[in-house]
Design an enzyme around this catalytic site. Structure first.
Site, PDB file in Angstrom:
ATOM      1  N   ASN A 102     100.769  26.873 163.802  1.00 40.71           N
ATOM      2  CA  ASN A 102     101.585  27.456 162.734  1.00 40.71           C
ATOM      3  C   ASN A 102     100.873  28.657 162.144  1.00 40.71           C
ATOM      4  O   ASN A 102      99.644  28.725 162.237  1.00 40.71           O
ATOM      5  CB  ASN A 102     101.773  26.419 161.611  1.00 40.71           C
ATOM      6  N   GLU A 110      93.544  16.582 152.427  1.00 39.71           N
ATOM      7  CA  GLU A 110      94.459  17.592 152.965  1.00 39.71           C
ATOM      8  C   GLU A 110      93.831  18.987 152.917  1.00 39.71           C
ATOM      9  O   GLU A 110      93.316  19.400 151.876  1.00 39.71           O
ATOM     10  CB  GLU A 110      95.733  17.581 152.091  1.00 39.71           C
ATOM     11  N   ASP A 111      93.874  19.663 154.039  1.00 35.33           N
ATOM     12  CA  ASP A 111      93.445  21.062 154.116  1.00 35.33           C
ATOM     13  C   ASP A 111      92.010  21.295 153.633  1.00 35.33           C
ATOM     14  O   ASP A 111      91.716  22.270 152.939  1.00 35.33           O
ATOM     15  CB  ASP A 111      94.438  21.981 153.384  1.00 35.33           C
ATOM     16  N   LYS A 161     103.425  18.498 149.583  1.00 36.04           N
ATOM     17  CA  LYS A 161     103.318  17.361 150.483  1.00 36.04           C
ATOM     18  C   LYS A 161     103.837  16.088 149.816  1.00 36.04           C
ATOM     19  O   LYS A 161     104.554  15.296 150.431  1.00 36.04           O
ATOM     20  CB  LYS A 161     101.842  17.189 150.856  1.00 36.04           C
ATOM     21  N   ARG A 200      90.787  25.356 153.299  1.00 35.85           N
ATOM     22  CA  ARG A 200      91.463  25.795 154.534  1.00 35.85           C
ATOM     23  C   ARG A 200      92.951  25.507 154.385  1.00 35.85           C
ATOM     24  O   ARG A 200      93.478  24.547 154.930  1.00 35.85           O
ATOM     25  CB  ARG A 200      90.867  25.066 155.748  1.00 35.85           C
ATOM     26  N   TYR A 240     107.947  23.256 151.617  1.00 40.26           N
ATOM     27  CA  TYR A 240     106.685  23.088 152.345  1.00 40.26           C
ATOM     28  C   TYR A 240     106.504  24.268 153.304  1.00 40.26           C
ATOM     29  O   TYR A 240     106.919  25.375 152.981  1.00 40.26           O
ATOM     30  CB  TYR A 240     106.645  21.694 153.012  1.00 40.26           C
ATOM     31  N   ASP A 298      95.402  13.825 156.984  1.00 38.72           N
ATOM     32  CA  ASP A 298      96.646  14.082 157.720  1.00 38.72           C
ATOM     33  C   ASP A 298      96.487  15.171 158.771  1.00 38.72           C
ATOM     34  O   ASP A 298      97.127  15.119 159.826  1.00 38.72           O
ATOM     35  CB  ASP A 298      97.758  14.461 156.732  1.00 38.72           C
ATOM     36  N   ASP A 299      95.634  16.162 158.496  1.00 38.93           N
ATOM     37  CA  ASP A 299      95.446  17.244 159.474  1.00 38.93           C
ATOM     38  C   ASP A 299      94.878  16.683 160.775  1.00 38.93           C
ATOM     39  O   ASP A 299      95.137  17.206 161.855  1.00 38.93           O
ATOM     40  CB  ASP A 299      94.486  18.307 158.924  1.00 38.93           C
TER      41      ASP A 299
HETATM   42  P1  NAD Z   1      90.714  24.185 163.137  1.00 37.27           P
HETATM   43  O1  NAD Z   1      90.200  25.375 162.451  1.00 37.27           O
HETATM   44  O2  NAD Z   1      90.105  22.853 162.851  1.00 37.27           O
HETATM   45  O3  NAD Z   1      90.597  24.408 164.741  1.00 37.27           O
HETATM   46  C1  NAD Z   1      90.908  25.589 165.414  1.00 37.27           C
HETATM   47  C2  NAD Z   1      90.268  25.530 166.783  1.00 37.27           C
HETATM   48  O4  NAD Z   1      90.746  26.627 167.572  1.00 37.27           O
HETATM   49  C3  NAD Z   1      88.756  25.628 166.787  1.00 37.27           C
HETATM   50  O5  NAD Z   1      88.228  24.640 167.632  1.00 37.27           O
HETATM   51  C4  NAD Z   1      88.465  27.015 167.389  1.00 37.27           C
HETATM   52  O6  NAD Z   1      87.264  27.043 168.167  1.00 37.27           O
HETATM   53  C5  NAD Z   1      89.655  27.181 168.297  1.00 37.27           C
HETATM   54  N1  NAD Z   1      89.919  28.587 168.642  1.00 37.27           N
HETATM   55  C6  NAD Z   1      89.914  29.661 167.816  1.00 37.27           C
HETATM   56  N2  NAD Z   1      90.167  30.782 168.522  1.00 37.27           N
HETATM   57  C7  NAD Z   1      90.348  30.391 169.800  1.00 37.27           C
HETATM   58  C8  NAD Z   1      90.636  31.083 170.998  1.00 37.27           C
HETATM   59  N3  NAD Z   1      90.796  32.405 171.010  1.00 37.27           N
HETATM   60  N4  NAD Z   1      90.740  30.378 172.147  1.00 37.27           N
HETATM   61  C9  NAD Z   1      90.582  29.042 172.139  1.00 37.27           C
HETATM   62  N5  NAD Z   1      90.307  28.337 171.034  1.00 37.27           N
HETATM   63  C10 NAD Z   1      90.187  29.008 169.885  1.00 37.27           C
HETATM   64  O7  NAD Z   1      92.267  24.149 162.846  1.00 37.27           O
HETATM   65  P2  NAD Z   1      93.278  22.913 163.045  1.00 37.27           P
HETATM   66  O8  NAD Z   1      93.418  22.152 161.784  1.00 37.27           O
HETATM   67  O9  NAD Z   1      92.903  22.167 164.264  1.00 37.27           O
HETATM   68  O10 NAD Z   1      94.658  23.703 163.249  1.00 37.27           O
HETATM   69  C11 NAD Z   1      94.844  24.559 164.353  1.00 37.27           C
HETATM   70  C12 NAD Z   1      96.309  25.002 164.418  1.00 37.27           C
HETATM   71  O11 NAD Z   1      97.133  23.864 164.607  1.00 37.27           O
HETATM   72  C13 NAD Z   1      96.823  25.714 163.168  1.00 37.27           C
HETATM   73  O12 NAD Z   1      97.666  26.770 163.535  1.00 37.27           O
HETATM   74  C14 NAD Z   1      97.652  24.662 162.490  1.00 37.27           C
HETATM   75  O13 NAD Z   1      98.722  25.244 161.749  1.00 37.27           O
HETATM   76  C15 NAD Z   1      98.190  23.905 163.675  1.00 37.27           C
HETATM   77  N6  NAD Z   1      98.577  22.537 163.304  1.00 37.27           N
HETATM   78  C16 NAD Z   1      99.868  22.179 163.494  1.00 37.27           C
HETATM   79  C17 NAD Z   1     100.294  20.916 163.138  1.00 37.27           C
HETATM   80  C18 NAD Z   1     101.706  20.496 163.361  1.00 37.27           C
HETATM   81  O14 NAD Z   1     102.154  19.534 162.768  1.00 37.27           O
HETATM   82  N7  NAD Z   1     102.436  21.164 164.202  1.00 37.27           N
HETATM   83  C19 NAD Z   1      99.388  20.020 162.571  1.00 37.27           C
HETATM   84  C20 NAD Z   1      98.056  20.413 162.390  1.00 37.27           C
HETATM   85  C21 NAD Z   1      97.665  21.691 162.766  1.00 37.27           C
END
Ligand code: NAD
Length: 543
Positions: free
Chosen positions: A394, A231-232, A160, A142, A90, A254-255
């Protein structure tokens, strides 16, 4: 089944582990080299072979090939070495694998439904030979933080579902990966002769919605009651589709919801250390997308569950997106951000937000690396005895800060969780062991619980139950070393607890479709696939 067909069925094949008796009984004598190996020996040999591969991508390819040959052995190796194997099957390796999917393609796995299948989706689903209990579906728009990878995104549902089996013991036969190939806008892929998907731009609007609708309703017809995990999907579809389907079919994203439960569990663990109450926390998110608003929604639900008023609970959560603090005066806000648009002056810099709002917790989910600067962390340490700092983005390059930065800039007081793995950090003689706030702690147990009770809907209370169950699995010795999650090698036991809590919540909420068993925990555990070959001399197949 016997003979060559048996050896070619990955669900039944035991390879060189077929015993002398089985070789005669099943007609495979002579089709295998004479020396019989035990599964232990096969697993040891496999591990050595994987470790000899020069790159993680090659390790992925070898593991995938094993998955296609002998599922029991694949899961035995993954389960027994989950810390080492999870990053290979993964994230992060699966990201690179998806980018190269067409070039490393060996054998198809799962179902591909294309834009050209409109009108015959049900017929295509009927080509699947098993009766799945869970589908993971993506449209590839995505993929992780990598954007639109079109049909190459199939690596994600495949990976997954491998974790659903490895971490929660959901039988591989019950798992179906689905790629909704609606096209791609990725020019590089469209020009790649080995790209596996349709050569067309993404379907949008009514054509897209009709295909998704046809898929969801055909899946419920052909595989009655199947749990569908989205997913994604890109932001603009993820929230919409969740809202559209969650009230009618067993489904979750899940996201949004898995991430929420894992983050809430981390906060609950942190509060066991600080002694604080959830309702007293002020949480500032960096990011306002699927992860951030999913987490905020579940935190609000948890606060409300404990007696807070919904408006008061929402006021404890603040979002910061690419345009600054999310405040009421901003007229352009997407629907999912609106509940968190509070009355406040606009702020452009995150550091300014931290200084002004004085949050007890900051949660980074914006995929912008390095944004929890030394100043931000020092400010958090100034206003909190033990600041909660979650750098969940990530991959590693996108992490808001490293574990070392979090501990060093807060004098070792940060209660830290990360999205990507970080090694333990030693500061002034004390060693901190940060653990990953990774969805893989949650979704396998949620899936198992839903399947065990045949959940007809996935209510947010079931994710609350999952978060609490996960937090309860964190031991005092985990907390003493700064770990907010249990050790990954305990994941099957942890998933069984989560599944039991999720199923119990489903019964409480009246959404379980199966009669309640006398001992729910035992019922859940009895369904878990054990990848060890059955020792019975007369049996050929793993359980
Ligand atoms: P998303 O695209 O839905 O959201 C991203 C957000 O970040 C948006 O609201 C955007 O406006 C904001 N953003 C972008 N640039 C920015 C900046 N310079 N300053 C402030 N905000 C900014 O993406 P997502 O699904 O919410 O995922 C976001 C991150 O979280 C990814 O890196 C993902 O890998 C990580 N994530 C981690 C886990 C985990 O289990 N650890 C789970 C889900 C997502």
């Amino acid at each position: 089944m016997n003979g060559l067909a048996l050896l070619r069925d990955p669900l039944l094949n035991k390879g060189t582990a077929f015993t002398e008796h089985e070789r005669d009984a099943l007609g495979v004598r002579g089709l295998l080299p004479p020396h019989v190996l035990s599964q232990d020996e096969q697993a040891e040999r496999t591990l050595l072979h994987i470790r000899r591969q020069p790159t993680d991508l090659e390790k992925y390819i070898e593991l995938n090939a094993l998955h296609d040959r002998n599922e029991a052995l694949f899961f035995r190796v993954v389960c027994d070495n989950i810390d080492e194997m999870q990053p290979l099957i993964y994230t992060p390796t699966v990201g690179l694998a998806c980018q190269r999917y067409g070039h490393i393609f060996q054998r198809p796995r799962g179902l591909f439904l294309g834009a050209n299948d409109r009108g015959r989706v049900e017929q295509v689903l009927r080509n699947w030979p098993y009766q799945p209990a869970i589908i993971v579906v993506t449209d590839g728009e995505r993929i992780l933080g990598l954007g639109d990878l079109g049909a190459n995104g199939m690596g994600i549902p495949v990976g997954k579902l491998a974790l659903y089996t490895a971490c929660a013991g959901i039988h591989p036969k019950l798992c179906l990966p689905v790629m909704l190939d609606v096209g791609t806008n990725n020019e590089e892929l469209l020009a790649d002769p080995y790209y596996i998907g349709l050569r067309q731009r993404r379907l949008v609007g009514a054509a897209y919605d009709e295909l998704v609708e046809e898929f969801v309703s055909a899946a419920q017809k052909v595989f009655a009651g199947v749990l569908i995990q989205f997913e994604d999907f890109a932001n603009h579809n993820a929230f919409r589709l969740l809202k559209k389907y969650r009230a009618h079919v067993p489904t979750f994203n899940d996201d949004i919801q898995g991430t929420a439960a894992v983050a809430l569990a981390g906060i609950l663990s942190a509060l066991r250390i600080t002694g604080g109450r959830l309702a007293e926390q002020k949480i500032l998110f960096l990011g306002a997308g699927e992860a951030a608003t999913g987490i905020a929604d579940l935190i609000v639900a948890a606060m409300v569950h404990k007696g807070a008023r919904p408006e008061a609970a929402r006021e404890r959560c603040w979002l910061f997106d690419s345009r600054g603090l999310v405040v009421r005066s901003r007229g352009d806000l997407a629907e999912h951000k609106q509940p968190y648009a509070h009355e406040h002056a606009p702020l452009a810099a995150f550091a300014q937000g931290v200084r002004t709002l004085k949050p007890t917790a900051i949660i980074g989910v914006a995929a912008v690396g390095g944004t929890f600067t030394a100043d931000v962390l020092a400010d958090m340490a100034r206003v909190n005895r033990q600041p909660i700092v979650f750098a969940l983005s990530n991959p590693t390059s996108k992490a808001e800060c490293t574990a070392e930065e979090a501990y060093r800039n807060t004098g070792g007081r940060a209660l830290f969780a990360c999205g990507s793995p970080f090694d333990p950090v030693t500061l002034e003689g004390k060693t901190y062991v940060p653990r990953q706030g990774n969805n893989s702690y949650i979704f396998p147990g949620v899936g198992l619980g839903a399947i065990a009770c045949r959940a007809r809907r996935m209510k947010h209370e079931m994710f609350l139950a999952a978060a609490h169950a996960l937090a309860e699995q964190v031991s005092a010795s985990d907390l003493a070393q700064g770990s907010l999650y249990p050790a990954l090698p305990r994941i099957r036991e942890v998933s069984a607890e989560i599944a039991t809590a999720v199923a119990a919540a489903a019964y409480r909420l009246g959404v379980a479709g199966a009669p309640r068993p006398a001992d729910l925990g035992a019922h859940v555990r009895a369904q878990m696939f054990d990848p060890r070959y059955r020792t019975c001399e007369r049996s050929a197949a793993p359980q």
